[in-house]
Design an enzyme around this catalytic site. Structure first.
Site, PDB file in Angstrom:
ATOM      1  N   GLY A  92       0.747  -1.177   0.053  1.00  0.00           N
ATOM      2  CA  GLY A  92      -0.011  -0.130   0.023  1.00  0.00           C
ATOM      3  C   GLY A  92       0.952   1.306  -0.032  1.00  0.00           C
ATOM      4  O   GLY A  92       0.413   2.406   0.343  1.00  0.00           O
ATOM      5  N   THR A  93       2.131   1.234  -0.448  1.00  0.00           N
ATOM      6  CA  THR A  93       2.982   2.287  -0.230  1.00  0.00           C
ATOM      7  C   THR A  93       2.997   3.081  -1.576  1.00  0.00           C
ATOM      8  O   THR A  93       3.632   4.023  -1.921  1.00  0.00           O
ATOM      9  CB  THR A  93       4.519   2.210   0.098  1.00  0.00           C
ATOM     10  N   GLY A  94       2.447   2.366  -2.599  1.00  0.00           N
ATOM     11  CA  GLY A  94       2.252   3.255  -4.172  1.00  0.00           C
ATOM     12  C   GLY A  94       3.374   2.473  -5.037  1.00  0.00           C
ATOM     13  O   GLY A  94       3.353   3.287  -5.932  1.00  0.00           O
ATOM     14  N   THR A 126       2.594   0.144  -7.368  1.00  0.00           N
ATOM     15  CA  THR A 126       1.699  -0.220  -8.404  1.00  0.00           C
ATOM     16  C   THR A 126       1.382   1.186  -8.961  1.00  0.00           C
ATOM     17  O   THR A 126       1.747   1.401 -10.154  1.00  0.00           O
ATOM     18  CB  THR A 126       0.328  -0.776  -8.077  1.00  0.00           C
ATOM     19  N   GLU A 177      18.286   6.481  18.204  1.00  0.00           N
ATOM     20  CA  GLU A 177      18.926   6.749  16.817  1.00  0.00           C
ATOM     21  C   GLU A 177      19.650   8.060  16.838  1.00  0.00           C
ATOM     22  O   GLU A 177      20.798   8.331  16.276  1.00  0.00           O
ATOM     23  CB  GLU A 177      17.703   6.930  15.863  1.00  0.00           C
ATOM     24  N   HIS A 189      23.105   7.822  18.387  1.00  0.00           N
ATOM     25  CA  HIS A 189      23.998   7.150  17.201  1.00  0.00           C
ATOM     26  C   HIS A 189      24.626   8.571  16.430  1.00  0.00           C
ATOM     27  O   HIS A 189      25.671   8.581  16.059  1.00  0.00           O
ATOM     28  CB  HIS A 189      23.440   6.269  16.247  1.00  0.00           C
TER      29      HIS A 189
END
Ligand code: ADP
Ligand code: ZN
Length: 544
Positions: free
Chosen positions: A181-183, A185, A396, A399
């Protein structure tokens, strides 16, 4: 071979069926269309003789004056009863489309014997989707790197001959990877739209359970069509279904895959054909598929960050009447971890609620209801998520801050708290120097950076609160300590103790540096919470 002939016959039958469908469609065109309300009026006046009751969009009816008309099918439950109670003759008919397809299907099953698993979709696939899609890159909101990767491909597709002339190796196949579903296609369609090429799509799962040879034949015909059309974008969704890591003994899958690879190695820049494939996970794919000259370009399509979510919400509300009170910024903020498809669905659900409520505009209330429906039962999870998000951000940021302070020759390019396909959240380093020799101090600093996530957690939240999120960090640091011990960079003789001593030394450096720069850490982690992904420049802004 015989199977292919059977397949051709099936295709013929289907084409005949299609012809039939088109003819009924044309016949319909000769009838007069009457609005439903006028039709009811006529029915009540006793002008309607006969109705062909069907599931189609339009009902056909015969009037007493001899005219044949069409009227919209209201699709009410008691439509037939209503007609009968008005004294109208009613005959029922299944849709001719359905009938012909059923016929073709039955026929196909007969021809193929045992396990006929042909469906409408398959039929569509053979035909492909020949139209040039209307979507372009403007309609897809993705990260900068993803878009750049796609623009590259578009450039090649538009001017493949130039690459050929230069002797540059063109991209063969492009693997789009990322959560559902992240696009992916949509991106493939947009590539076709952007370059004015037709779009041909298949799904790997459509090749599962087909007969040996059929899949390979379909692949070949697909490429042939694309070439004939003067180029095009071939898209293979769910390639995993075809190219999973060696599941042996599946002859059909193997043949289909081989046909695909053969076709791919056969085309050149002049053909103007490009193959895109999509997968949710790169690491489940057979390595052979990803080799040079195959799907050798890999483009990540990740979950949208906050800014991208805002734009996706805007794209999908463009054509909707929105109450100006609705704050899209707020909704972008609240939809952490939503995919583009989920955002689209959120807007759609809100619109549906507005229609149901008889409202003219989509309001904050509709958005709220849609959001609650979509995240139902996830309330607890979301609160937990927020806490976790803060933890991850601090980790994060730790780091990143230490990289800046201790490894001046490296440059941070990206920092994110979003889970990615390449592993959990994290940071990307660009190390400029190609070095072989490192001093003890430099190695120590590397180790401190590696432990910097854990150190930041401890400094910010206390020793009791540190998480197991640093598991792989610890392993990495340990491996480095192990080597340092071997290189005799410790005073200890005993290997195990040497290792522990080195790690403790590094952890102390990390904690001290973070303690001294606590404010920077807080600034950076807050920005990370807010924006989820930061670029190299943005990181510098907070740590420098
Ligand atoms: P995938 O192929 O990655 O599973 P799709 O392309 O099928 O995802 O996405 C489904 C729908 O969700 C799209 O047609 C579009 O309406 C919406 N969508 C998903 N991702 C995006 C995006 N990045 N930008 C805009 N719309 C998106
Ligand atoms: Zn870490």
């Amino acid at each position: 071979m015989r199977k292919e002939i059977r397949f051709l016959i099936l295709l013929g039958v289907m084409l005949l069926a299609l012809g039939g469908m088109i003819m009924t469609q044309q016949k319909k065109g000769q009838r007069e269309e009457v609005p439903y309300l006028s039709f009811i009026e006529m029915a009540k006046n006793g002008e309607v003789k006969h109705v062909v009751y069907s599931d189609e969009a339009m009902w056909q009816a015969a009037l007493f004056d001899g005219r044949e008309i069409l009227t919209p099918n209201p699709r009410t439950e008691n439509g037939k009863e209503m007609l009968l109670s008005l004294g109208i003759e009613v005959t029922e008919r299944i849709q001719p489309e359905v009938a012909t397809v059923l016929f073709a299907l039955l026929f196909g099953m007969m021809m193929f014997g045992r396990r006929g698993n042909m469906s409408m979709e398959r039929f569509d696939i053979v035909n492909g989707d020949r139209k040039v899609p209307e979507v372009t890159f403007r309609d897809v909101i993705v990260g900068k790197e993803t878009l750049e990767g796609m623009r590259d491909v578009a450039h090649y597709l538009k001017d493949g001959a130039a690459y050929e002339k230069m002797g540059a190796r063109p991209p063969r196949g492009v693997m789009l990877y990322g959560p559902p579903g992240t696009g992916k296609t949509l991106l493939a369609r947009a590539l076709a739209g952007e370059t004015g090429k037709p779009f041909f799509a298949v799904s790997g799962s459509d090749f599962v359970e087909v007969y040996v040879g059929v899949g390979a034949g379909r692949i070949r015909s697909l490429f042939k069509k694309a070439r004939k059309a003067g180029g095009g974008v071939i898209f293979i969704d769910e390639i995993d279904a075809l190219g999973k890591k060696r599941d042996q003994g599946n002859e059909e899958r193997e043949q289909t895959l081989n046909a695909l690879l053969t076709e791919m190695s056969g085309f050149s820049g002049k053909d103007g054909v490009i193959v895109l494939a999509a997968t949710n996970r790169l690491d489940t794919l057979d390595g052979a598929l990803l080799r040079e000259g195959r799907f050798d370009r890999h483009i990540e399509v990740g979950l949208p960050g906050r800014e991208e979510r805002l734009q996706i919400l805007q794209v999908h509300s463009r054509k909707k009447p929105m109450d100006p009170q609705v704050s899209m910024e707020n909704w972008a903020e609240r939809t952490v971890l939503f995919s583009g498809a989920q955002l689209e669905s959120l807007m759609n659900e809100a619109a549906i609620r507005a229609v149901r409520g008889g409202d003219a505009l989509i309001s904050e209330r509709h958005m709220e209801q849609a959001f609650l429906a979509q995240t139902a039962g996830e309330e607890k999870k979301m609160t937990a998520n927020r806490k976790e998000k803060h933890m991850i951000a601090v980790h994060e940021a730790g780091h990143a801050l230490l990289t800046h302070l201790l490894l001046p020759q490296s440059r941070l390019t990206r920092l994110t708290i979003l889970p990615s396909n390449k592993g959990a959240a994290g940071y990307s380093l660009a190390i400029h120097e190609d070095r072989v020799l490192y001093t003890r101090q430099e190695l120590m600093h590397h180790m401190a950076v590696t432990l910097g996530g854990r150190a930041a957690e401890e400094v910010m939240f206390g020793k009791e609160q540190v998480t197991n999120g640093a598991g792989s960090d610890l392993k990495k640091a340990e491996a480095l300590a192990c080597e340092m011990a071997e290189w005799r960079m410790s005073d200890e003789e005993d290997g195990e103790r040497a290792k522990r001593g080195l790690m403790e030394e590094a952890y102390a450096i990390a904690k001290q540096k973070i303690g001294e720069n606590r404010q920077r850490l807080e600034g950076l982690s807050r920005a990370l919470m807010e924006r989820e992904t930061l670029s190299g420049e943005e990181i510098l802004h907070f740590v420098a």
